[in-house]
Design an enzyme around this catalytic site. Structure first.
Site, PDB file in Angstrom:
ATOM      1  N   GLY A  12      -6.534  -0.166  -4.766  1.00 52.34           N
ATOM      2  CA  GLY A  12      -6.091  -0.483  -3.417  1.00 52.34           C
ATOM      3  C   GLY A  12      -4.631  -0.910  -3.399  1.00 52.34           C
ATOM      4  O   GLY A  12      -3.990  -0.974  -4.459  1.00 52.34           O
ATOM      5  N   ASP A  13      -4.102  -1.152  -2.195  1.00 54.59           N
ATOM      6  CA  ASP A  13      -2.700  -1.576  -2.016  1.00 54.59           C
ATOM      7  C   ASP A  13      -1.719  -0.569  -2.591  1.00 54.59           C
ATOM      8  O   ASP A  13      -0.631  -0.932  -3.030  1.00 54.59           O
ATOM      9  CB  ASP A  13      -2.442  -2.954  -2.667  1.00 54.59           C
ATOM     10  N   GLU A  14      -2.080   0.692  -2.586  1.00 50.52           N
ATOM     11  CA  GLU A  14      -1.209   1.719  -3.159  1.00 50.52           C
ATOM     12  C   GLU A  14      -0.099   2.119  -2.206  1.00 50.52           C
ATOM     13  O   GLU A  14       0.801   2.879  -2.586  1.00 50.52           O
ATOM     14  CB  GLU A  14      -2.026   2.978  -3.521  1.00 50.52           C
ATOM     15  N   LYS A  16      -1.068   3.065   1.157  1.00 49.58           N
ATOM     16  CA  LYS A  16      -1.731   4.077   1.996  1.00 49.58           C
ATOM     17  C   LYS A  16      -1.215   4.020   3.426  1.00 49.58           C
ATOM     18  O   LYS A  16      -1.077   5.038   4.081  1.00 49.58           O
ATOM     19  CB  LYS A  16      -3.250   3.845   2.012  1.00 49.58           C
ATOM     20  N   GLY A  40      -6.084  -4.031   5.821  1.00 49.73           N
ATOM     21  CA  GLY A  40      -4.727  -4.547   5.838  1.00 49.73           C
ATOM     22  C   GLY A  40      -3.628  -3.557   5.551  1.00 49.73           C
ATOM     23  O   GLY A  40      -2.943  -3.646   4.545  1.00 49.73           O
ATOM     24  N   HIS A  41      -3.475  -2.569   6.404  1.00 47.34           N
ATOM     25  CA  HIS A  41      -2.342  -1.642   6.262  1.00 47.34           C
ATOM     26  C   HIS A  41      -1.122  -2.182   7.000  1.00 47.34           C
ATOM     27  O   HIS A  41      -1.239  -2.756   8.070  1.00 47.34           O
ATOM     28  CB  HIS A  41      -2.694  -0.273   6.841  1.00 47.34           C
ATOM     29  N   THR A 130     -13.020 -11.075   0.335  1.00 51.20           N
ATOM     30  CA  THR A 130     -12.090 -11.654   1.298  1.00 51.20           C
ATOM     31  C   THR A 130     -12.821 -12.636   2.223  1.00 51.20           C
ATOM     32  O   THR A 130     -12.212 -13.232   3.101  1.00 51.20           O
ATOM     33  CB  THR A 130     -11.389 -10.560   2.137  1.00 51.20           C
ATOM     34  N   GLN A 224      -8.957   0.467   0.662  1.00 51.65           N
ATOM     35  CA  GLN A 224      -9.167   0.088  -0.754  1.00 51.65           C
ATOM     36  C   GLN A 224      -8.836   1.261  -1.694  1.00 51.65           C
ATOM     37  O   GLN A 224      -8.077   2.133  -1.316  1.00 51.65           O
ATOM     38  CB  GLN A 224     -10.586  -0.426  -0.990  1.00 51.65           C
ATOM     39  N   GLY A 302      -2.834 -12.698   1.287  1.00 52.91           N
ATOM     40  CA  GLY A 302      -1.658 -13.384   0.756  1.00 52.91           C
ATOM     41  C   GLY A 302      -1.763 -13.649  -0.746  1.00 52.91           C
ATOM     42  O   GLY A 302      -0.876 -14.249  -1.340  1.00 52.91           O
ATOM     43  N   THR A 414       9.789   6.360  -1.712  1.00 53.29           N
ATOM     44  CA  THR A 414      10.855   5.609  -2.398  1.00 53.29           C
ATOM     45  C   THR A 414      11.302   4.340  -1.675  1.00 53.29           C
ATOM     46  O   THR A 414      12.274   3.718  -2.090  1.00 53.29           O
ATOM     47  CB  THR A 414      12.083   6.532  -2.604  1.00 53.29           C
TER      48      THR A 414
HETATM   49  P1  GDP Z   1      -2.168  -0.148   1.508  1.00 52.76           P
HETATM   50  O1  GDP Z   1      -3.255  -1.136   1.696  1.00 52.76           O
HETATM   51  O2  GDP Z   1      -2.521   0.898   0.492  1.00 52.76           O
HETATM   52  O3  GDP Z   1      -1.633   0.421   2.782  1.00 52.76           O
HETATM   53  O4  GDP Z   1      -0.966  -0.908   0.844  1.00 52.76           O
HETATM   54  P2  GDP Z   1      -0.229  -2.212   1.409  1.00 52.76           P
HETATM   55  O5  GDP Z   1       0.266  -1.999   2.801  1.00 52.76           O
HETATM   56  O6  GDP Z   1      -1.019  -3.434   1.133  1.00 52.76           O
HETATM   57  O7  GDP Z   1       0.981  -2.258   0.383  1.00 52.76           O
HETATM   58  C1  GDP Z   1       1.972  -1.434   0.520  1.00 52.76           C
HETATM   59  C2  GDP Z   1       3.232  -2.261   0.663  1.00 52.76           C
HETATM   60  O8  GDP Z   1       4.223  -1.593  -0.028  1.00 52.76           O
HETATM   61  C3  GDP Z   1       3.692  -2.394   2.081  1.00 52.76           C
HETATM   62  O9  GDP Z   1       4.363  -3.605   2.262  1.00 52.76           O
HETATM   63  C4  GDP Z   1       4.619  -1.202   2.233  1.00 52.76           C
HETATM   64  O10 GDP Z   1       5.606  -1.393   3.222  1.00 52.76           O
HETATM   65  C5  GDP Z   1       5.219  -1.130   0.856  1.00 52.76           C
HETATM   66  N1  GDP Z   1       5.569   0.224   0.409  1.00 52.76           N
HETATM   67  C6  GDP Z   1       4.928   1.393   0.646  1.00 52.76           C
HETATM   68  N2  GDP Z   1       5.528   2.413   0.016  1.00 52.76           N
HETATM   69  C7  GDP Z   1       6.588   1.881  -0.650  1.00 52.76           C
HETATM   70  C8  GDP Z   1       7.610   2.421  -1.501  1.00 52.76           C
HETATM   71  O11 GDP Z   1       7.649   3.617  -1.801  1.00 52.76           O
HETATM   72  N3  GDP Z   1       8.508   1.524  -2.016  1.00 52.76           N
HETATM   73  C9  GDP Z   1       8.477   0.213  -1.748  1.00 52.76           C
HETATM   74  N4  GDP Z   1       9.396  -0.584  -2.316  1.00 52.76           N
HETATM   75  N5  GDP Z   1       7.548  -0.329  -0.944  1.00 52.76           N
HETATM   76  C10 GDP Z   1       6.621   0.483  -0.404  1.00 52.76           C
END
Ligand code: GDP
Length: 430
Positions: A12-14, A16, A40-41, A130, A224, A302, A414
């Site tokens: 997760g947190d990739e 997305k 949490g996107h 959570t 996730q 957090g 990027t």
């Molecule tokens: P999700 O749950 O997979 O959507 O991931 P999160 O939103 O929790 O985490 C992604 C975080 O990384 C966010 O704060 C995005 O703004 C940031 N992010 C996404 N892609 C990139 C990237 O290519 N580079 C950087 N530095 N940050 C990114």
């Protein structure tokens, strides 16, 4: 017309949210198919930051239909608040732009209480939930005692369903030392919230079949990541639903052939929140640096994320399990400035080499990563929008990732900004 499923291919947190948002501009329908408001996107559009938990990312775009599928578990009180918050940012949300499957199970207040009570008692082996009641709501769905969106429309049904749920939950709460549930107060709060939810209720399977027949593009938005999948993840430190691409079909009511192209979201290194095995985890300065440069703190909780090197062995595994056709590699810029980078290519376990993560927990814990080293780059990749803007060593790193996971890069991200993306293959192209 190809539909696209976006799934996380790690823990997760990739990133997305950004990719889903990028794709949602090209889609007609955006559907959530699993998970709850633990997702949490974070979306950044024209400098405005939107934090979405239960709502599909499509809601922040005009003219799109957003769908909450039956594979999701929904906290109606949370949803109403989230809608109000997004509306306050100037976004319109109506029954024409948001539909909720009538067979979506509801998360009730006692689910959250149960989650927290169990997690607090379970000091020996915390799952790291959570605490929002998502797991207990899924348990009730399988236990055939959950209340679903459609039940809100008929008071007699609602009363029967609540009574059925209470028989189980009051016995459980008694054992955990919690007060019994106040039946009448619960029914009243469900009757109160019903008129705010029911306008969005729809036979989503039917709407999606119609959209498909009209040649509309559907984007399935996963939450996730595959290593948190209830069946294929690092059990029991997993989420309570299937998160892999196959769930897009059952979690919305479409056949597997409708699912289309599967895009796996993969971070250029590895992170994990909470407990559980993590073979490439770093406890040194490199790990610290990845966390700081990557702002690795959970959007929802957090919590500080654990950080480590890229694990190609794990991603190869999740690409196979989800049938991933191409990946979006995110946060490459976080690797800027490292002298040397490491990629895990397999594991050593009891003197043998393994090319996959075994299922047994004790084996997972004993797997040590086998690394390959690559030279880093001193230039910046942040904000790059074409291959030409990338340093040669960054390109080598990306190419090596592709080789090791056996899957091509379709998109490269990027920076957090939506347009700082290199497109190799449009996932919506047939
Ligand atoms: P999700 O749950 O997979 O959507 O991931 P999160 O939103 O929790 O985490 C992604 C975080 O990384 C966010 O704060 C995005 O703004 C940031 N992010 C996404 N892609 C990139 C990237 O290519 N580079 C950087 N530095 N940050 C990114």
């Amino acid at each position: 017309m190809a539909n696209v499923v976006v799934v996380g291919a790690q823990w997760g947190d990739e990133g997305k949210g950004k990719i889903v948002d990028w794709l949602s501009e090209r889609a007609d329908v955006i559907a959530r198919f699993q998970g709850g408001h633990n997702a949490g996107h974070t979306l950044v559009i024209d400098g405005e930051v939107y934090k979405l938990h239960a709502l599909p990312s499509g809601v922040v775009r005009r003219g799109k239909l957003s769908v909450i599928g039956n594979g999701v578990v929904l906290d109606p009180w949370h949803l109403v608040k989230e809608i109000a918050g997004i509306r306050a940012q100037g976004v319109e949300i109506t029954p024409e732009t948001l539909m909720i499957a009538e067979n979506t199970p509801l998360i009730l207040p006692f689910h959250g209480e149960l989650d927290r009570a169990r997690e607090n008692q379970n000091a020996v082996a915390k799952i790291g939930t959570t605490g929002r009641g998502i797991g207990p709501a899924y348990e009730d769905k399988v236990g055939r005692r959950v209340i679903r969106v459609a039940d809100l429309a008929d008071d007699a049904t609602l009363v029967t369903r609540v009574e059925r749920a209470l028989v189980h939950h009051n016995a459980l709460r008694n054992g955990l030392g919690l007060e019994p549930i106040d039946r009448d107060a619960l029914l009243d709060s469900l009757r109160d919230i019903a008129p705010q939810i029911l306008p969005y209720a729809a036979p989503v399977w039917k709407v999606l079949a119609e959209k498909r027949a009209q040649g509309k593009r559907i984007l399935f938005e996963g939450a996730q990541g595959a290593l948190l999948d209830i069946d294929f993840g690092t059990y029991p430190f997993v989420t309570s639903s299937n998160v892999i691409a196959g769930q897009a079909a059952t979690g919305t009511g479409m056949g597997p052939s409708a699912v289309g192209y599967t895009l796996g979201i993969v971070k250029a290194y590895t992170t994990r929140v909470g407990e559980g095995p993590f073979p490439t985890e770093l406890h040194d300065e490199d790990g610290q640096r990845l966390g700081e440069r990557g702002h690795e703190f959970g959007t929802t909780t957090g919590r500080k994320r654990r950080c480590g090197w890229f694990d190609a062995c794990l991603v190869r595994q999740t690409c196979a399990i989800s049938g991933i056709a191409g990946i979006a590699l995110t946060k490459l810029d976080v690797l800027d400035g490292f002298e040397t980078l490491k990629i895990c290519t397999g594991y050593e376990l009891d003197g043998a080499r393994l090319d996959y993560l075994p299922t047994a927990s004790d084996k997972q814990a004993r797997c040590t990563p086998v690394y390959e080293e690559l030279p880093g780059w001193s230039e910046t990749t942040a904000g790059a929008r074409s291959w030409a803007e990338l340093p040669a060593n960054a390109i080598k790193y990306v190419r090596r990732v592709e080789e090791l996971i056996g899957c091509p890069v379709a998109m490269l991200s990027t920076s957090p900004e939506r347009d700082d993306t290199i497109l190799v293959r449009d996932p919506f192209a047939d």
